[in-house]
Design a protein around this motif. Structure first.
Motif, short mmCIF file in Angstrom:
data_model
loop_
_atom_site.label_atom_id
_atom_site.label_comp_id
_atom_site.label_asym_id
_atom_site.label_seq_id
_atom_site.Cartn_x
_atom_site.Cartn_y
_atom_site.Cartn_z
N ILE A 142 3.62 8.41 -2.20
CA ILE A 142 2.36 9.17 -2.20
C ILE A 142 1.82 9.32 -0.80
O ILE A 142 1.31 10.39 -0.42
CB ILE A 142 1.32 8.48 -3.11
N ALA A 143 1.93 8.26 0.01
CA ALA A 143 1.31 8.27 1.34
C ALA A 143 2.27 8.69 2.44
O ALA A 143 1.94 8.56 3.62
CB ALA A 143 0.76 6.87 1.65
N ARG A 144 3.40 9.21 2.06
CA ARG A 144 4.40 9.59 3.07
C ARG A 144 3.80 10.57 4.09
O ARG A 144 3.06 11.49 3.72
CB ARG A 144 5.61 10.22 2.37
N ASP A 149 10.22 -5.69 6.02
CA ASP A 149 10.26 -4.24 5.97
C ASP A 149 10.81 -3.83 4.61
O ASP A 149 12.02 -3.74 4.41
CB ASP A 149 11.15 -3.71 7.10
N PHE A 150 9.89 -3.62 3.65
CA PHE A 150 10.32 -3.35 2.28
C PHE A 150 11.08 -2.03 2.17
O PHE A 150 11.96 -1.88 1.31
CB PHE A 150 9.14 -3.38 1.32
N ASP A 151 10.75 -1.09 3.00
CA ASP A 151 11.49 0.17 2.98
C ASP A 151 12.96 -0.08 3.31
O ASP A 151 13.86 0.43 2.65
CB ASP A 151 10.87 1.15 3.98
N LEU A 152 13.19 -0.90 4.32
CA LEU A 152 14.55 -1.27 4.70
C LEU A 152 15.21 -2.11 3.61
O LEU A 152 16.38 -1.93 3.28
CB LEU A 152 14.53 -2.04 6.02
N LEU A 153 14.45 -3.03 3.03
CA LEU A 153 14.99 -3.91 2.00
C LEU A 153 15.40 -3.12 0.76
O LEU A 153 16.49 -3.31 0.21
CB LEU A 153 13.95 -4.97 1.63
N ILE A 154 14.53 -2.23 0.32
CA ILE A 154 14.81 -1.46 -0.89
C ILE A 154 15.99 -0.51 -0.70
O ILE A 154 16.77 -0.25 -1.62
CB ILE A 154 13.55 -0.69 -1.33
N SER A 155 16.16 -0.03 0.55
CA SER A 155 17.29 0.86 0.82
C SER A 155 18.58 0.09 1.01
O SER A 155 19.63 0.69 1.28
CB SER A 155 17.01 1.69 2.08
N GLY A 156 18.53 -1.23 0.89
CA GLY A 156 19.73 -2.04 1.05
C GLY A 156 20.14 -2.28 2.48
O GLY A 156 21.28 -2.64 2.77
N GLY A 157 19.19 -2.07 3.40
CA GLY A 157 19.49 -2.30 4.81
C GLY A 157 20.15 -1.13 5.49
O GLY A 157 20.59 -1.23 6.63
N SER A 158 20.20 0.04 4.80
CA SER A 158 20.93 1.17 5.37
C SER A 158 20.08 1.98 6.35
O SER A 158 20.62 2.75 7.14
CB SER A 158 21.42 2.09 4.24
N ARG A 159 18.76 1.85 6.29
CA ARG A 159 17.92 2.61 7.21
C ARG A 159 17.93 1.95 8.57
O ARG A 159 17.77 0.74 8.70
CB ARG A 159 16.48 2.67 6.66
N ARG A 213 8.36 -9.73 -11.77
CA ARG A 213 7.40 -9.65 -10.66
C ARG A 213 8.00 -8.90 -9.47
O ARG A 213 7.31 -8.12 -8.82
CB ARG A 213 6.99 -11.06 -10.21
N TYR A 214 9.29 -9.15 -9.20
CA TYR A 214 9.90 -8.46 -8.06
C TYR A 214 10.00 -6.96 -8.31
O TYR A 214 9.74 -6.15 -7.41
CB TYR A 214 11.29 -9.03 -7.76
N GLU A 215 10.37 -6.59 -9.54
CA GLU A 215 10.45 -5.16 -9.84
C GLU A 215 9.08 -4.50 -9.78
O GLU A 215 8.96 -3.35 -9.34
CB GLU A 215 11.09 -4.97 -11.21
N ALA A 216 8.05 -5.24 -10.21
CA ALA A 216 6.69 -4.70 -10.11
C ALA A 216 6.31 -4.47 -8.65
O ALA A 216 5.72 -3.44 -8.30
CB ALA A 216 5.70 -5.65 -10.78
N LEU A 217 6.68 -5.42 -7.80
CA LEU A 217 6.39 -5.27 -6.38
C LEU A 217 7.14 -4.07 -5.80
O LEU A 217 6.56 -3.24 -5.10
CB LEU A 217 6.79 -6.56 -5.65
N ALA A 218 8.44 -3.98 -6.12
CA ALA A 218 9.24 -2.88 -5.57
C ALA A 218 8.73 -1.53 -6.07
O ALA A 218 8.64 -0.56 -5.30
CB ALA A 218 10.70 -3.07 -5.95
N TYR A 242 5.45 -0.69 -4.31
CA TYR A 242 5.70 -0.32 -2.91
C TYR A 242 6.25 1.11 -2.83
O TYR A 242 5.79 1.91 -2.00
CB TYR A 242 6.68 -1.29 -2.26
N LYS A 243 7.22 1.43 -3.67
CA LYS A 243 7.81 2.77 -3.61
C LYS A 243 6.79 3.83 -3.96
O LYS A 243 6.77 4.92 -3.36
CB LYS A 243 9.02 2.84 -4.56
#
Length: 695
Positions: free
Chosen positions: A590-592, A684-694, A576-581, A584-585
């Motif tokens: 697409i909407a960037r 902030d999933f963008d921050l979460l997926i980047s590992g907190g580096s953004r 489920r978490y991978e489906a969410l990630a 989201y990505k």
């Protein structure tokens, strides 16, 4: 491979007790990391000591590094040799640098392709040689609250270094630090010991008792507790142990001797806290209690002497405490002779912070904010106002001037003695809670409102002046204040935003004509994001998730905590978490660079209308769940996202987002961008997926 025991002793002038635990831990960690880097095996590592010595003992330390194979790569193979196999200038230069002939270079596979290089065996060095290089770095890196310089090399250390002992297997290690060359001579107790020669670790440990040195803190602690409890039992009383004070006292002595002293019984007429302040805060004595729990006219001394046969130590300490208690009784009588409201008037003459007015100005701002906050706590605004006017009144008393640790408590006691209403007294007392991260919270709503307002107004004042929390440094108590605010709001399950409260406090300063920096709002947001993230991380969340939740929670502490908990639980369901990630990505990519659409209530694009309907429902449901989470109620923040994920899977399968009509394509991307923003309302999933580096 041979092994030997290492002894390192740094003899110093007495180091403050509060510096020693972290220094000992750091020394053990430095040694462990260094040995791992050297690939040198070892047995137990122990960093220990007393106020006058920091000691490292390493058992079974290998005396020689093992030989190791080292691979060194140089230029790419096709640049090292030409088509005829002759070495190029690059190969010749590399070979010359490493002392071999070009024809001896080997082809070595690397992630970037074949390279010219060499493999060689590096002989291990003597551990004794390595220690001579490493020990000065270990000592220079020890963390102390404050350092000093005292000799010409400019070394900084907590206190002057007076001797060094460094030996491996009974043989000296050639070390120099702070202008002192290590030898084999140590020193015992300052008054009852003397110089003695060290031949080995075991010889050193065996010699210490004869020098009146109890080396290990845990042994000193056990000696103090056992001896004191035996003395107390003999007189039918018990020691009122304070763990924090005991930790400090353990590192104030090298050879502890518990002794019981007495003071005049008439001092027992004073409140317990007034008696304990000079005992604990000034003299490092422990109070003693009777079997019924009442304070006895006894106190525990921990002396750094082997004996007191004539009672001189006890008599001297009794005289000192008697003088301090006489002072306290005088202040008590003088303060009680004036109404508490008169003490409060003195706040008009005491500057709080330069540029922010007096303590009276601080009190008035706190009163206004606490009154506004009172309904959220279901607190009486009248009680809040009256308590706010008095909760800092004791800053104008003689007692607090002399015994600052009584601030907050003694004011409530004075108010109670002078007939101030019980509810007001308890609100005054509770306004100062919690004083530390583990302290009890205020248990009355009026006290809770005042506690939060007091800390918020102080934090914003410091932010106005440009004060910051930097690493472990918190000179203005901003971190402690923030933790107190978050704990109180969480305990009361209030949907109150710390950033909103801070902005309200900023408005109070502006109303008092205090200059407001243009970037104050940014300072407020950044401060609370950092404090919330640190608080969530301390509670067990990883750094990236903590930052991601703090970034979007709008200062709602309970909401951030709920988001962290539910995302952590979701991670255990990998699919489920991978489906969410993944969803989201895909939405993000697409909407960037597209703005989200503003209205989806009357969506006219037939192909994406089903997705828009699901999205609208998910937004509505998520808003309700976030509101529940902010109030500390059970909420399901993930379910609305899962509905969006399922609808998105169908959308991506059936609909071409980049439609031929540019306007349609843009609106569809805007719809996806709005869907992405739904995810980001939780964390902030963008921050979460980047590992907190953004950033």
């Amino acid at each position: 491979m041979s092994a030997a025991d290492l002894l390192l002793e740094v003899g110093v002038e007495e180091i403050p007790a509060r510096f020693l635990p972290s220094a000992r831990r750091a020394l053990a960690e430095a040694a462990t990391q260094t040995f791992a880097a050297w690939q040198v095996g070892h047995g137990a590592i122990e960093a220990t000591g007393t106020p006058r010595r920091i000691v490292l003992i390493v058992r079974a330390l290998e005396t020689v590094q093992a030989d190791r194979t080292e691979t060194i790569t140089g230029p790419p193979w096709d640049r090292a040799f030409d088509d005829q196999g002759a070495p190029t200038a690059a190969a010749e230069g590399f070979a010359r640098k490493h002392g071999i002939a070009p024809q001896d270079l080997q082809q070595i596979d690397t992630p970037r392709g074949p390279a010219a290089g060499l493999t060689r065996t590096v002989a291990g060095r003597e551990t004794r040689e390595l220690l001579a290089e490493a020990i000065p770095d270990w000592l220079a890196g020890l963390p102390f609250g404050k350092n000093m310089r005292w000799e010409e090399t400019g070394v900084r250390f907590a206190r002057p270094v007076r001797w060094l002992v460094a030996c491996l297997g009974g043989e000296p290690v050639s070390v120099e630090f702070a202008g002192i060359v290590a030898g084999a001579q140590s020193s015992g107790h300052r008054f009852y010991g003397g110089p003695f020669t060290v031949a080995s670790v075991d010889d050193y440990l065996a010699a210490l008792p004869g020098q009146f040195i109890e080396l290990r803190p845990e042994d000193r602690r056990e000696r103090i507790v056992r001896g004191a409890n035996e003395l107390a039992a003999g007189e039918g009383v018990r020691i009122d142990w304070d763990d924090a004070l005991l930790d400090e006292v353990v590192d104030l002595v090298e050879w502890p001797l518990p002794l019981l002293g007495r003071f005049a019984p008439e001092f027992l007429e004073l409140p317990d806290v007034v008696l304990e302040a000079p005992m604990k805060g000034h003299q490092r004595y422990f109070p003693v209690r009777n079997a019924d729990g009442s304070l006895a006219n006894r106190f525990l001394i921990v002396s750094n002497q082997p004996e007191d046969p004539e009672g001189l130590i006890v008599a001297g300490n009794q005289r000192v405490l008697s003088a301090r208690l006489s002072d306290a009784r005088f202040f008590w009588d003088q303060d009680l002779a004036r109404p508490i409201h008169e003490h409060a008037e003195a706040l008009q003459r005491i500057t709080w912070q330069t540029g922010l007015g007096t303590l009276q100005d601080l009190v008035e701002r706190v009163a206004r904010l606490a009154t506004d906050l009172a309904p959220s706590f279901e607190a009486s605004t009248d009680i809040v106002r009256e308590a706010a006017a008095l909760y800092l009144a004791d800053l104008g008393t003689q007692m607090v001037y002399e015994f600052a640790e009584l601030q907050g408590e003694i004011g409530a006691i004075y108010a109670e003695r002078q007939g101030v209403a019980v509810d007001v007294v308890e609100a005054m007392r509770g306004a100062h809670q919690p004083r530390a991260s583990e302290d009890p919270l205020p248990d009355r709503p009026e006290a809770a409102a005042l506690s939060v307002a007091h800390r918020i107004v102080q934090i914003v004042g410091h932010l106005l002046l440009g004060h910051r929390v930097r690493g472990n440094q918190d000179p203005y108590g901003m971190r402690r204040a923030a933790i107190g605010v978050m704990r109180v709001l969480t305990a009361h399950r209030l949907p109150v935003s710390v950033t909103t409260l801070s902005r309200a406090a900023a408005d109070l300063y502006a109303a008092d004509s205090v200059d407001i920096p243009d970037d104050l709002d940014q300072r407020i947001v950044e401060f609370w994001e950092q404090r919330l993230a640190a608080w969530l991380e301390q509670a067990g969340a990883d750094a990236a998730l903590s930052r991601a939740a703090a970034r979007v929670c709008e200062g709602l502490v309970t909401r951030a905590a709920a988001a962290v908990t539910q995302i952590q639980e979701l991670r255990h369901d990998t699919a489920r978490y991978e489906a969410l990630a993944d969803t989201y990505k895909r939405l993000r990519n697409i909407a960037r660079d597209t703005e989200p659409v503003s209205d989806i209530a009357d969506w006219t694009d037939a192909e994406t209308a089903p997705f828009a309907a699901v999205l609208a429902q998910a937004e509505q449901e998520l808003s309700a769940q976030l509101d529940l989470a902010a109030r500390g109620a059970d909420a399901d923040l993930v379910a609305p996202l899962m509905a969006v994920i399922e609808a998105a899977d169908v959308l991506f399968e059936d609909v071409r987002i980049n439609a031929d009509d540019p306007a349609v394509a843009l609106s569809r991307k805007g719809l996806l961008r709005r869907a992405q923003s739904v995810f980001d309302r939780i964390v902030d999933f963008d921050l979460l997926i980047s590992g907190g580096s953004r950033s």
